[in-house]
Design an enzyme around this catalytic site. Structure first.
Site, short mmCIF file in Angstrom:
data_model
loop_
_atom_site.label_atom_id
_atom_site.label_comp_id
_atom_site.label_asym_id
_atom_site.label_seq_id
_atom_site.Cartn_x
_atom_site.Cartn_y
_atom_site.Cartn_z
N VAL A 1 5.43 -5.38 -4.70
CA VAL A 1 6.52 -5.45 -3.30
C VAL A 1 6.59 -6.47 -2.71
CG1 VAL A 1 7.12 -4.21 -1.28
CG2 VAL A 1 5.73 -3.11 -2.99
N GLN B 1 -8.31 -8.55 -10.69
CA GLN B 1 -8.71 -6.97 -10.21
C GLN B 1 -8.59 -5.64 -11.37
OE1 GLN B 1 -9.69 -5.41 -5.92
NE2 GLN B 1 -7.48 -4.54 -6.12
N ARG C 1 -2.62 -10.94 3.57
CA ARG C 1 -3.09 -11.92 4.12
C ARG C 1 -1.90 -12.89 5.73
NH1 ARG C 1 -7.67 -14.91 1.29
NH2 ARG C 1 -8.87 -13.79 1.09
N HIS D 1 0.76 -0.53 -0.02
CA HIS D 1 0.10 0.41 0.13
C HIS D 1 1.01 1.19 -0.10
CE1 HIS D 1 -2.84 -3.16 2.54
NE2 HIS D 1 -3.95 -2.54 1.08
O1 PAF Z 1 -7.61 -4.27 -3.51
C1 PAF Z 1 -8.85 -4.05 -2.85
O2 PAF Z 1 -8.21 -3.38 -2.04
C2 PAF Z 1 -9.76 -3.68 -2.46
O3 PAF Z 1 -10.40 -4.51 -3.81
C3 PAF Z 1 -9.94 -1.67 -3.20
C4 PAF Z 1 -9.15 -1.79 -4.85
C5 PAF Z 1 -9.69 -0.47 -2.54
C6 PAF Z 1 -11.43 -1.68 -3.87
O4 PAF Z 1 -12.34 -2.20 -2.00
#
Ligand code: PAF
Length: 285
Positions: free
Chosen positions: A177, A154, A188, A37
């Site tokens: 990363v 995604q 997780r 993140h």
């Molecule tokens: O990847 C994520 O953390 C989630 O799927 C997202 C893109 C924030 C949508 O809730």
């Protein structure tokens, strides 16, 4: 860094920088920040004038209510990490702000969501993701939105959503990363005990095995997959799927004659992990 709870507050906060032509970057997250993140936030910080991070554990993308309630939450800790990276606004609304009573709309990408993660997490998972991402893009109207390559499907689905609905935003997909031993960072990973944590490195090794096989000239996906799968099972890691697919359509490839996406999901004990590599015709990217 300011933490904002309502859509109106966020829009008001962004009005001023927008008036002065600031480039706005959005990093959508569900919190429990790790280096993956933070790397998205750093990319946004480098490229944009104003950085917004959304922190919202989106209930509509969870199929099991037990998964939703078990999802790690630490807003105070996350806020410290985001502030350290130089994020301007943390948008952390309550559920009712994004899903008010009577909420009845779903945004659904009909292709590329039924396979891979769509089979194992249920089709509703991606409907939940595309609905919340559409809302977040509408709320913040960023110039750029940042997502990780770690969630490869995604990323493909969101790029298709934005293309199909002509959303005026650039989608930036940032590299996965990894820990020094290759394990992809994931919230997780904290569920792995030390022995499982060691076995989990097999996911990365399996992908490297697939790359090495392609670099050695193998072109039959079934043969490449079998070699990679053997790497997992020899480490007592249970593959759920391991496939070589087209990087945009996610369709299985019949032969390896260009870039392919090697995607896998596997169980290490009770923890389900995913990972992927883009493999070029000559092996590594
Ligand atoms: O990847 C994520 O953390 C989630 O799927 C997202 C893109 C924030 C949508 O809730």
């Amino acid at each position: 860094m300011r933490t904002l709870r309502s859509i109106a507050e966020l829009r008001a906060a962004l009005a001023e920088p927008r008036r002065f032509g600031a480039e706005i970057g959005l990093v959508p997250t569900m919190g429990a920040f790790h280096e993956g993140h933070l790397s998205l936030m750093r990319h946004a910080r480098e490229e944009c004038d104003t950085v917004v991070v959304s922190l919202f554990v989106n209930p509509t993308q969870f199929n099991e209510s037990s998964d939703l309630s078990a999802y790690p939450r630490d807003e105070a800790g996350d806020a410290v990490l985001a502030a350290d990276v130089g994020v301007d606004f943390l948008f952390a609304p309550p559920v009712e702000e994004l899903y008010p009573t009577g909420f009845a709309t779903t945004v659904s990408v009909s292709a590329i969501t039924g396979e891979l993660e769509g089979i194992h997490r249920g089709r509703g998972h991606f409907d939940g993701v595309t609905t919340i991402v559409t809302k977040l893009l509408n709320i913040a109207s960023p110039d750029v939105a940042y997502f990780g390559q770690k969630d490869a499907q995604q990323a493909v689905v969101i790029k298709r959503l934005v293309r199909d609905l002509d959303m005026p935003v650039r989608i930036a997909i940032c590299p996965t990363v990894r820990e020094p031993d290759g394990l992809a960072m994931s919230s997780r990973n904290r569920h792995l005990d030390p022995a499982e944590r060691f076995r989990a490195t097999a996911l990365h090794r399996a992908l490297r095995t697939a790359e090495a096989a392609v670099a050695a000239g193998l072109r039959d996906p079934a043969v490449v997959q079998a070699r990679a799968r053997a790497e997992l099972t020899s480490s007592h890691v249970e593959p759920e799927y391991l496939e070589l697919v087209h990087a945009d359509t996610l369709a299985p490839v019949a032969t390896i004659d260009g870039d392919v996406l090697a995607v896998l999901a596997a169980w290490v004990g009770d923890t389900r992990l995913i990972d992927n590599h883009v493999i070029t015709k000559n092996g590594r990217r």
